[in-house]
Design a protein around this motif. Structure first.
Motif, PDB file in Angstrom:
ATOM      1  N   VAL A  75       0.691  -1.305  -0.059  1.00 53.12           N
ATOM      2  CA  VAL A  75      -0.040   0.175   0.162  1.00 53.12           C
ATOM      3  C   VAL A  75       1.028   1.277   0.159  1.00 53.12           C
ATOM      4  N   CYS A  76       1.974   1.140   0.714  1.00 49.98           N
ATOM      5  CA  CYS A  76       2.681   2.452   1.059  1.00 49.98           C
ATOM      6  C   CYS A  76       3.449   2.640  -0.509  1.00 49.98           C
ATOM      7  N   ALA A  77       3.632   1.618  -1.051  1.00 53.63           N
ATOM      8  CA  ALA A  77       4.481   1.658  -2.530  1.00 53.63           C
ATOM      9  C   ALA A  77       3.362   2.661  -3.475  1.00 53.63           C
ATOM     10  N   LYS A  78       2.164   2.281  -3.381  1.00 53.44           N
ATOM     11  CA  LYS A  78       1.402   2.810  -4.274  1.00 53.44           C
ATOM     12  C   LYS A  78       0.575   3.988  -4.144  1.00 53.44           C
ATOM     13  N   LEU A  79       0.772   4.165  -2.620  1.00 52.58           N
ATOM     14  CA  LEU A  79      -0.176   5.672  -2.153  1.00 52.58           C
ATOM     15  C   LEU A  79       0.958   6.809  -2.077  1.00 52.58           C
ATOM     16  N   PRO A  80       0.400   8.102  -2.890  1.00 55.41           N
ATOM     17  CA  PRO A  80       1.316   9.167  -2.782  1.00 55.41           C
ATOM     18  C   PRO A  80       1.582   9.594  -1.393  1.00 55.41           C
ATOM     19  N   ALA A  81       2.495  10.446  -1.322  1.00 56.72           N
ATOM     20  CA  ALA A  81       3.006  10.918   0.059  1.00 56.72           C
ATOM     21  C   ALA A  81       1.744  11.892   0.485  1.00 56.72           C
ATOM     22  N   SER A  82       1.179  12.615  -0.397  1.00 57.25           N
ATOM     23  CA  SER A  82       0.337  13.411   0.016  1.00 57.25           C
ATOM     24  C   SER A  82      -1.095  12.681   0.877  1.00 57.25           C
ATOM     25  N   GLN A  83      -1.273  11.591   0.157  1.00 52.49           N
ATOM     26  CA  GLN A  83      -2.293  10.648   0.762  1.00 52.49           C
ATOM     27  C   GLN A  83      -2.005  10.018   2.039  1.00 52.49           C
ATOM     28  N   GLN A  84      -0.778   9.738   2.104  1.00 50.83           N
ATOM     29  CA  GLN A  84      -0.219   9.081   3.362  1.00 50.83           C
ATOM     30  C   GLN A  84      -0.346   9.952   4.412  1.00 50.83           C
ATOM     31  N   ALA A  85      -0.066  11.292   4.113  1.00 46.76           N
ATOM     32  CA  ALA A  85       0.044  12.320   5.389  1.00 46.76           C
ATOM     33  C   ALA A  85      -1.532  12.430   5.506  1.00 46.76           C
ATOM     34  N   LEU A  86      -2.452  12.427   4.684  1.00 46.17           N
ATOM     35  CA  LEU A  86      -3.997  12.561   5.007  1.00 46.17           C
ATOM     36  C   LEU A  86      -4.382  11.685   5.868  1.00 46.17           C
ATOM     37  N   LEU A  87      -4.050  10.196   5.435  1.00 45.40           N
ATOM     38  CA  LEU A  87      -4.454   9.279   6.555  1.00 45.40           C
ATOM     39  C   LEU A  87      -4.625   9.531   7.681  1.00 45.40           C
ATOM     40  N   GLU A  88      -3.443  10.454   8.430  1.00 41.81           N
ATOM     41  CA  GLU A  88      -3.243  10.827   9.708  1.00 41.81           C
ATOM     42  C   GLU A  88      -4.239  11.765  10.431  1.00 41.81           C
ATOM     43  N   THR A  89      -4.867  12.154   9.344  1.00 42.09           N
ATOM     44  CA  THR A  89      -5.979  13.461   9.815  1.00 42.09           C
ATOM     45  C   THR A  89      -7.440  12.727  10.168  1.00 42.09           C
ATOM     46  N   ALA A  90      -8.247  13.481  10.852  1.00 40.66           N
ATOM     47  CA  ALA A  90      -9.682  13.097  10.953  1.00 40.66           C
ATOM     48  C   ALA A  90     -10.697  13.402  10.081  1.00 40.66           C
ATOM     49  N   SER A  91     -10.138  13.688   8.802  1.00 35.97           N
ATOM     50  CA  SER A  91     -11.039  14.387   7.661  1.00 35.97           C
ATOM     51  C   SER A  91     -11.912  13.337   6.995  1.00 35.97           C
ATOM     52  N   PRO A  92     -12.839  13.798   6.468  1.00 33.53           N
ATOM     53  CA  PRO A  92     -13.784  12.791   5.714  1.00 33.53           C
ATOM     54  C   PRO A  92     -12.909  12.102   4.509  1.00 33.53           C
ATOM     55  N   GLU A  93     -12.014  13.032   3.835  1.00 33.51           N
ATOM     56  CA  GLU A  93     -11.257  12.519   2.837  1.00 33.51           C
ATOM     57  C   GLU A  93     -10.500  11.190   3.411  1.00 33.51           C
ATOM     58  N   ALA A  94      -9.900  11.390   4.581  1.00 37.12           N
ATOM     59  CA  ALA A  94      -9.136  10.363   5.090  1.00 37.12           C
ATOM     60  C   ALA A  94     -10.046   9.102   5.564  1.00 37.12           C
ATOM     61  N   ALA A  95     -11.019   9.247   5.847  1.00 34.42           N
ATOM     62  CA  ALA A  95     -12.068   8.031   6.127  1.00 34.42           C
ATOM     63  C   ALA A  95     -12.339   7.511   4.737  1.00 34.42           C
ATOM     64  N   VAL A  96     -12.431   8.105   3.637  1.00 43.49           N
ATOM     65  CA  VAL A  96     -12.785   7.665   2.406  1.00 43.49           C
ATOM     66  C   VAL A  96     -11.373   6.801   2.062  1.00 43.49           C
ATOM     67  N   ILE A  97     -10.389   7.371   2.075  1.00 45.74           N
ATOM     68  CA  ILE A  97      -8.865   6.572   1.604  1.00 45.74           C
ATOM     69  C   ILE A  97      -8.778   5.307   2.631  1.00 45.74           C
ATOM     70  N   LYS A  98      -9.329   5.059   3.847  1.00 44.48           N
ATOM     71  CA  LYS A  98      -9.018   4.332   4.701  1.00 44.48           C
ATOM     72  C   LYS A  98      -9.673   3.088   4.548  1.00 44.48           C
ATOM     73  N   GLN A  99     -11.087   3.461   3.910  1.00 46.44           N
ATOM     74  CA  GLN A  99     -12.091   2.374   3.498  1.00 46.44           C
ATOM     75  C   GLN A  99     -11.589   1.621   2.174  1.00 46.44           C
ATOM     76  N   GLN A 100     -11.079   2.691   1.460  1.00 50.74           N
ATOM     77  CA  GLN A 100     -10.553   2.122   0.086  1.00 50.74           C
ATOM     78  C   GLN A 100      -9.474   1.203   0.043  1.00 50.74           C
ATOM     79  N   ILE A 101      -8.437   1.444   1.131  1.00 51.64           N
ATOM     80  CA  ILE A 101      -7.265   0.536   1.457  1.00 51.64           C
ATOM     81  C   ILE A 101      -7.632  -0.596   1.823  1.00 51.64           C
ATOM     82  N   LEU A 102      -8.702  -0.739   2.972  1.00 50.50           N
ATOM     83  CA  LEU A 102      -9.122  -2.071   3.321  1.00 50.50           C
ATOM     84  C   LEU A 102      -9.983  -2.917   2.334  1.00 50.50           C
ATOM     85  N   THR A 103     -10.853  -2.167   1.228  1.00 50.20           N
ATOM     86  CA  THR A 103     -11.385  -2.625   0.162  1.00 50.20           C
ATOM     87  C   THR A 103     -10.449  -3.305  -0.674  1.00 50.20           C
TER      88      THR A 103
END
Length: 566
Positions: A276-304
């Protein structure tokens, strides 16, 4: 689970066969891409027919019947048939050599061998077949490589199903599991129907299993972890099992199963993370650590994307997972629960509790388990799942127990104030440096965490200071093209080494780290079938070079590069 239908896994199977006959139980993807599904009734029909055939052979009561094959629906159906016919099963690892196979066949007098899904290339079938005793019958499960054997499909097509199957008593022997072991001959661990049922009842309550659950079977069924988690739990609690066909179809099979409960070893959790880390741009990796709605979407996409979007409980075991990786999964919403168990207690000892996970610890004692730490640091256990003993080795059985009935695990550990257990090494693994100081390698190995490193061995008996052997992931090895790539990785590993050495006592500090050239696998004998390092085999291979490496005076050495480039 009170009542007459809950005494053993055979009783439980008969219960599910009756109450949900048309519900899918075993779902298998085939090499040609087809997906085959067997209902509880179909599994029961085939198992009863094979049990009838086994009884017709008039083998001595409670004979040893072996199963060798990669995970498949018929592996479990064969095990059921063995039990229904009144015999006990002896699973074999698919990668064992001819000597070990011969030892097991002779040691427990195997009368019949079920040969399952094997190809002779990624397994040891070409070796194992040499060791099959002349008197032992061969039965080929579907997908077996033995056309000359009696075929499962032919037998069940012509055999009437056994109506009155053998319903074992809890004290009867169900299986002998020969430990893979890291040294010497395997030991035959005896488990009764009572011990394996005690596991399924308690572990199932912990997981809250219902018939609506789904699991993926891909770790070796010959090993206790998979035998307990997948086979025993599914038979007891009536849920669906999906099988992985091969490494190439793993992601596809995982997506098909969408497991609700998933167990894996640190190597796979690490591979998922690295992928996952190899595919995820640095900007999205940083976003994961936030509590934003965008982060929630990315987290669900990763698990899917991983096939784990339906997973409510995820386990890790066999070795600690680096804290940063554990935290990454927790950030995604998947709290990995570390567990500790062994063949002798049918993988039932300590489980992390949700909300009480402590990095580096493998949880608290399960119900019915007593744990204490001996004066030499050894973990001593009592459990309702404890083995009956080692087969035909009464002296070894006696030596493995304390006078008051606790099992000596061979692991060293410590307990925290909440009773969470930390494994600190093996009693026999500690080694002495040339300065006369003892070093415990496991705690050092657990600190050596890097995204590109898949396995670690800290060693150095007889040297002034210990050193580390690092095996890179396949992807990281592929990236090592040209001097700049080596220099960049050397700098990263040097940073990790310095950071780890800052936390170690003087006599434990690592003099250097060697990035090994070859992958460690169970095929080349450097890993066990459950992906633990075989310390003895690794040391035998690499220690002869240790003095020359030490004389280079370099903190990070690549085995692939010539000495003059260091």
């Amino acid at each position: 689970m009170s009542g007459t239908n809950s005494d053993t896994l055979v009783h439980r199977f008969v219960h599910w066969e009756r109450v949900q006959p048309d519900t899918p139980y075993l779902t298998e993807s085939m090499p040609d891409g087809q997906v085959v599904e067997y209902t509880w009734q179909e599994v029961g029909d085939q198992a009863r027919r094979m049990a009838g055939y086994l009884q017709s052979l008039q083998l001595p009561p409670r004979s040893a019947i072996s199963i060798v094959g990669k995970n498949s629906a018929h592996w479990i159906i064969a095990d059921l048939a063995i039990w229904m016919a009144g015999h006990f099963s002896v699973p074999l690892y698919t990668t064992i050599n001819a000597d070990t196979a011969q030892y097991i066949f002779e040691h427990c007098d195997v009368r019949l061998l079920f040969v399952g899904k094997l190809d002779g290339k990624t397994d040891g079938w070409n070796e194992i077949r040499k060791a099959v005793p002349p008197h032992a019958r061969l039965i080929g499960l579907p997908m077996s490589p033995v056309p000359e054997a009696l075929q499962w499909d032919d037998i069940v097509a012509s055999q009437a199903p056994l109506r009155d199957v053998h319903l074992p008593a809890p004290g009867e022997l169900a299986t002998i599991i020969y430990t893979s072991g890291t040294t010497g001959r395997p030991k035959g661990v005896l488990h009764s129907f009572g011990t394996i049922f005690a596991y399924a009842a308690q572990a199932g309550e912990f997981c809250g299993f219902t018939p609506a659950d789904r699991v993926l079977s891909y770790l070796p069924l010959a090993h206790t972890a998979e035998r307990s988690f997948v086979e025993s739990n599914s038979l007891c609690h009536g849920f669906q099992v999906f099988f992985n066909d091969s490494l190439a179809t793993f992601v596809q099979d995982l997506h098909r199963a969408r497991p609700t409960v998933f167990i894996s070893m640190p190597r796979l959790w690490t591979k998922f993370y690295q992928g996952v880390c190899a595919k995820l741009p640095a900007s999205q990796q940083a976003l994961l650590e936030t509590a934003s709605p965008e982060a929630a979407v990315i987290k669900q996409q990763i698990l899917t994307m991983l096939g784990l979007d339906a997973t409510r409980i995820a386990f890790t075991g066999s070795a600690p997972l680096p804290e940063e990786i554990t935290n990454w999964y927790r950030m995604l919403g998947l709290e990995l629960l570390d567990v500790y168990g062994m063949t002798e207690n049918f993988s039932y000892s300590h489980y992390s509790r949700p909300g009480l996970v402590r990095p580096g610890y493998c949880g608290q004692a399960m119900p019915g388990v007593e744990c204490r730490i001996a004066g030499n640091g050894e973990i001593l256990l009592k459990a309702p799942t404890m083995m009956l003993g080692y087969y035909r080795q009464p002296d070894l059985t006696a030596q493995s127990m304390t006078e008051d009935g606790f099992f000596k695990t061979g692991d060293c550990g410590e307990l925290d104030e909440l009773g969470r257990l930390k494994i600190t090494g093996r009693v026999k693994e500690n080694f002495k440096t040339s300065k006369g100081k003892y070093v415990a390698p496991a705690p050092i190995e657990n600190k050596l965490s890097h995204a590109k490193v898949e396995a670690v061995c800290a060693t150095g008996p007889g040297l002034a200071q210990p050193f580390a052997l690092l095996m890179l992931s396949a992807a990281a090895r592929g990236e090592l093209q040209g001097t700049p790539a080596y220099d960049a990785l050397r700098a990263e590993l040097r940073g990790m080494l310095d950071k780890v050495n800052d936390t170690l006592e003087d006599h434990e500090k690592l003099a250097f780290a060697v990035v090994v050239a070859d992958a460690w696998t169970s095929d080349n004998g450097l890993l066990t079938p459950t992906m633990k390092i075989r310390r003895g085999a690794i040391e035998k291979r690499y220690l002869p070079m240790a003095q020359a490496w030490a004389e280079l005076g370099q903190p990070v050495i690549f085995e692939t590069q010539s000495v003059k480039t260091q």
